[in-house]
Design a protein around this motif. Structure first.
Motif, PDB file in Angstrom:
ATOM      1  N   GLU A  35       0.947  -1.068   0.166  1.00  0.00           N
ATOM      2  CA  GLU A  35      -0.165  -0.039  -0.056  1.00  0.00           C
ATOM      3  C   GLU A  35       0.765   1.281  -0.010  1.00  0.00           C
ATOM      4  O   GLU A  35       1.300   1.590   1.117  1.00  0.00           O
ATOM      5  N   PRO A  36       1.046   1.985  -1.146  1.00  0.00           N
ATOM      6  CA  PRO A  36       1.767   2.905  -1.313  1.00  0.00           C
ATOM      7  C   PRO A  36       1.113   4.273  -0.418  1.00  0.00           C
ATOM      8  O   PRO A  36      -0.018   4.378  -0.363  1.00  0.00           O
ATOM      9  N   SER A  37       2.227   5.040   0.041  1.00  0.00           N
ATOM     10  CA  SER A  37       1.322   6.297   0.562  1.00  0.00           C
ATOM     11  C   SER A  37       0.747   7.371  -0.352  1.00  0.00           C
ATOM     12  O   SER A  37       1.113   7.204  -1.241  1.00  0.00           O
ATOM     13  N   SER A  38       0.008   8.028   0.318  1.00  0.00           N
ATOM     14  CA  SER A  38      -0.726   9.114  -0.281  1.00  0.00           C
ATOM     15  C   SER A  38       0.128  10.197  -1.019  1.00  0.00           C
ATOM     16  O   SER A  38      -0.240  10.573  -2.067  1.00  0.00           O
ATOM     17  N   ALA A  39       1.388  10.375  -0.386  1.00  0.00           N
ATOM     18  CA  ALA A  39       2.323  11.185  -1.109  1.00  0.00           C
ATOM     19  C   ALA A  39       2.760  10.766  -2.500  1.00  0.00           C
ATOM     20  O   ALA A  39       2.986  11.327  -3.290  1.00  0.00           O
ATOM     21  N   LEU A  43       2.504  11.982  -6.301  1.00  0.00           N
ATOM     22  CA  LEU A  43       3.738  12.219  -7.184  1.00  0.00           C
ATOM     23  C   LEU A  43       3.676  11.486  -8.272  1.00  0.00           C
ATOM     24  O   LEU A  43       4.105  12.309  -9.430  1.00  0.00           O
ATOM     25  N   THR A  44       2.873  10.392  -8.382  1.00  0.00           N
ATOM     26  CA  THR A  44       2.777   9.490  -9.503  1.00  0.00           C
ATOM     27  C   THR A  44       1.769  10.460 -10.234  1.00  0.00           C
ATOM     28  O   THR A  44       1.853  10.525 -11.648  1.00  0.00           O
ATOM     29  N   ALA A  48       2.379  11.819 -14.100  1.00  0.00           N
ATOM     30  CA  ALA A  48       1.421  11.680 -15.540  1.00  0.00           C
ATOM     31  C   ALA A  48       0.999  12.991 -15.882  1.00  0.00           C
ATOM     32  O   ALA A  48       0.897  12.957 -17.156  1.00  0.00           O
ATOM     33  N   LYS A  49       0.507  13.741 -15.204  1.00  0.00           N
ATOM     34  CA  LYS A  49      -0.177  15.153 -15.746  1.00  0.00           C
ATOM     35  C   LYS A  49       1.038  15.825 -16.406  1.00  0.00           C
ATOM     36  O   LYS A  49       1.002  16.513 -17.584  1.00  0.00           O
TER      37      LYS A  49
END
Length: 199
Positions: A35-39, A43-44, A48-49
């Motif tokens: 489970e990656p953190s919300s940060a 960043l991902t 992408a943006k």
């Protein structure tokens, strides 16, 4: 030395506790990996943006370069055409002068051009020389005569004044040229006025 059973129990408990601590630590690391953190998620998404924006900007830049090249080529073509055809209206005006010279030389009876008539002879020769010179100047600047007697009728180069049957001539060919035509660098400046053979 003899180890007391109590010490062995304590050592075993500490060993087990150490293993349990390591297992708990590795489990918590695995959970963090799963489970990656919300940060990290933010960043991902931001990456992408930014990649999408970079792609858009690159596309716009390439289009702008292509548009600029097209404008440059069109401008260059217009400049070249202006150099070639900028004298078009001036040439049209000079054609009238050439027509008058031609009519003047044609109107002089050939039998009158004798040494006994020196004034008429020198005037005629001067007109002929002027006509030859003006045709040289025309040719130098890309203006060529169209005298299409016997040629096939071409609506881009000729203007038919009349159609008439002519014995021994192929239909669709030009039997008579009423007025000489001219082309400027391959473009018809004035069509030749012609009579066309019909069936």
């Amino acid at each position: 030395l003899r180890t007391s059973p109590r010490l062995l129990c304590v050592a075993t408990q500490q060993k087990n506790t150490g293993q349990n601590l390591e297992e708990d630590h590795s489990q918590s690391q695995n959970e963090q990996k799963v489970e990656p953190s919300s940060a990290e998620k933010m960043l991902t998404e931001e990456k992408a943006k930014l990649e999408e924006q970079l792609k858009e900007v690159t596309d716009k830049y390439k289009r702008a370069l292509a548009d600029a090249e097209n404008v440059r080529q069109r401008s260059q073509k217009l400049v070249e055409e202006a150099k070639l055809y900028g004298i078009q209206s001036f040439c049209k005006d000079l054609l009238e002068v050439a027509d008058i010279l031609e009519k003047a030389t044609e109107s002089v009876p050939k039998e009158e051009i004798k040494d006994e008539n020196p004034h008429l002879k020198s005037l005629y020769e001067g007109l002929v020389m002027t006509e030859v010179q003006i045709q040289k100047v025309f040719k130098k600047h890309g203006l060529l005569r169209l005298n299409p007697v016997g040629a096939k009728f071409d609506p881009y180069e000729h203007e038919a004044l009349f159609h008439a049957p002519v014995e021994g001539k192929e239909p669709g060919t030009i039997a008579l040229v009423s007025k000489i035509g001219y082309k400027l660098h391959g473009r018809t400046l004035r069509p030749a006025l012609v009579g066309v053979v019909k069936d």
